[in-house]
Design an enzyme around this catalytic site. Structure first.
Site, PDB file in Angstrom:
ATOM      1  N   ASP A 197     108.400  -8.336  94.234  1.00 53.11           N
ATOM      2  CA  ASP A 197     107.212  -7.510  94.415  1.00 53.11           C
ATOM      3  C   ASP A 197     106.888  -7.356  95.909  1.00 53.11           C
ATOM      4  OD1 ASP A 197     104.871  -6.288  93.023  1.00 53.11           O
ATOM      5  OD2 ASP A 197     103.752  -7.834  94.083  1.00 53.11           O
ATOM      6  N   GLU A 253     110.957  -4.435  95.995  1.00 54.43           N
ATOM      7  CA  GLU A 253     110.049  -3.287  96.106  1.00 54.43           C
ATOM      8  C   GLU A 253     109.678  -3.118  97.568  1.00 54.43           C
ATOM      9  OE1 GLU A 253     105.741  -1.710  94.417  1.00 54.43           O
ATOM     10  OE2 GLU A 253     106.033  -3.834  94.769  1.00 54.43           O
TER      11      GLU A 253
END
Ligand code: NOJ
Ligand code: CA
Length: 495
Positions: A197, A253
């Site tokens: 993330d 990400e």
């Protein structure tokens, strides 16, 4: 057959599963791990090669699980560790790989590290980013100041997202060691990789905190609070550790649309691929933008992740297709024949439309709720606050899927996805081939994929998406597959 020199993830179509809303096995209205397991056959039949599971760990769920309070367990509403093990085994038996979301930029403020850090316990004192005074103007990506006062420690801590998501201090070497233990736990279970993330947001550089972010058109530009000096080194450490296990996929990400920045996180001991939003975040359908991005990413040496939907975005069927199935077919055709790694989002094959937000009760997402509360505090009416919050909320693609409602019909979108997935599996040129000629002529997008043995020419007539509100037109999609000698061997009519 997988070709030499190419890795499994370059040959794979992924399917994102947003665990709370994918499939509910026990009727409590919340998706869960046994629910995911019950859909493995469905995913296999569709031809999906791997799934990405969004966070399912214990969490106060302020940001739907991206606020982890225990990285070594399963939130009770999603099941148990034994359920996870069963799901992993079932997926692997079906030939489907599993990558799990890993949130290493921040933890929940309910995590024991944070609680101990608030108590100023020596070991945990520098696990987070603490300051006596607010050192800069940095804003949270959700809303308001990124600094929050803590009564216990009498200091401010930094949070790039909600105040319940405290950012870890990656300039403290202990954090890397802790994170390796977390990764080890899931790798030992047999997961096939991770989706990291917001990985370019890691805070690795103390000096950066002395600089204010600039403002432009009344809003802050996030310059110094991401891509800090030292992030790539941290990513390299994570990558080296993960790759001590053979055949793992490390996807990160990257919250940035600058192509060189994205590219700088991949390859050579770093990420295997970047989850970047250049294509995905398109607000309105625009094939000129699509073609331009395809060319630019290719020129920058990026093997892009291909998607138009995720749990953070509105669904492509509503956002880009005007809820027209014929238009949805064209997007599928692009996603599954273009160069890159496709990431389908749960339900786009049905196709599912956005969940409607009718009242403030439908605002589940932290970002939407903050926006709503902020406007009420500013004295706006509930109606005005809702209108503003609806633009920011990320609830549209997070509605629980009721699988009983979706019976398959012949000629359905799902059948097309299935067909395209098969085509991609059968043709190396579609999976890993280079681009040949690329041209956009009006609404006609033409591109060639050149493999070792074959060249595939794809022509997509996007005129349909351009006339979304006018309903189905006479659009034809032709896909020509030619042999290595340049002769047309097969022509498939897909829409
Ligand atoms: C990206 C995730 O996709 C999003 O849902 C989350 O809110 C932020 N990272 C913060 O963890
Ligand atoms: Ca459930």
């Amino acid at each position: 057959m997988m070709e030499e020199n190419s890795k499994w993830f370059e040959n794979t179509v992924f399917y994102e599963i947003y665990v709370p809303s994918f499939c509910d096995s026990n009727g409590d209205g919340i998706g869960d791990l046994p629910g995911v397991e019950s859909k493995i056959d469905y995913l296999k039949e569709m031809g999906v090669g791997a799934v990405w599971l969004t966070p399912f760990y214990p969490s106060p769920l302020v940001d739907n699980g991206y606020d982890v309070s225990d990285y070594f367990a399963v939130h009770e509403r999603y099941g148990t560790i034994a359920d996870f093990d069963r799901l992993l085994e079932a997926a692997h038996n079906a030939g489907i790989r599993v990558i799990v979301d890993m949130v290493l930029n921040h933890t929940s403020t309910g995590h024991e590290w944070f609680l101990k850090s608030c108590e100023n316990q020596e070991k945990y004192r520098d696990y987070y980013i603490w300051r006596e005074k607010i050192p800069n103007n940095w804003e949270s990506f959700f809303d308001g100041s990124a600094w929050e006062y803590n009564e216990g420690r009498h200091m401010y801590y930094y949070h790039a997202f909600s105040r319940e998501q405290a950012c870890l201090n990656w300039s403290n070497p202990a954090i890397l060691e802790e994170c390796k233990e977390i990764l080890r736990f899931w790798l030992d279970k047999g997961v096939d990789g991770f989706r990291l993330d917001v990985i370019n947001f890691l805070k690795t550089d103390k000096a950066a905190f002395t600089r204010d972010n600039p403002c432009e058109d009344g809003s802050q530009k996030h310059i110094y609070d991401k891509n800090q000096k030292g992030v790539r080194e941290a990513v390299a450490e994570l990558s080296a550790f993960v790759h001590t296990y053979p055949d793992k996929f490390l996807l990160g990400e990257i919250g940035d649309d600058d192509l060189q920045t994205i590219q700088s996180y991949t390859g050579c001991g770093l990420l295997d691929a970047a989850f970047n939003f250049n294509l995905g975040s398109m607000e309105k359908w625009d094939e000129a933008y699509l073609a331009e991005q395809v060319l630019a990413m290719d020129a920058a040496g990026i093997n892009p992740t291909l998607f138009f939907s995720s749990h953070d975005m509105r669904r492509q069927f509503s956002r880009l297709c005007g809820e027209n199935v014929e238009a949805a077919k064209l997007l599928a055709l692009f996603l599954l024949t273009a160069k890159g790694i496709p990431f389908l989002y749960q339900g786009e094959e049905i196709p599912l439309a956005d969940t409607r937000i009718k009242s403030s009760r439908d605002l589940q997402d932290a970002q939407g709720r903050y926006a709503y509360e902020k406007l009420l505090l500013l004295g706006k009416t509930e109606e005005e606050a809702l209108r503003y919050a609806k633009e920011r909320a990320r609830d549209y693609a997070r509605g629980l899927i009721d699988w009983k409602l979706h019976r398959e019909e012949e000629g359905s979108l799902k059948e097309l996805y299935q067909g395209l997935l098969m085509l991609r599996r059968e043709h190396e040129a579609l999976r890993t081939g280079k681009y040949g000629n690329i041209a956009l002529n009006g609404h006609l997008f033409y591109f060639e994929r050149i493999g070792r043995q074959e060249k595939i020419a794809v022509t997509i007539d996007f005129s349909l998406t351009g006339m979304i509100s006018e309903g189905p037109g006479g659009s034809t999609v032709l896909l020509e597959i030619m042999g290595g000698n340049g002769c047309t061997g097969l022509v498939e009519r897909l829409a």
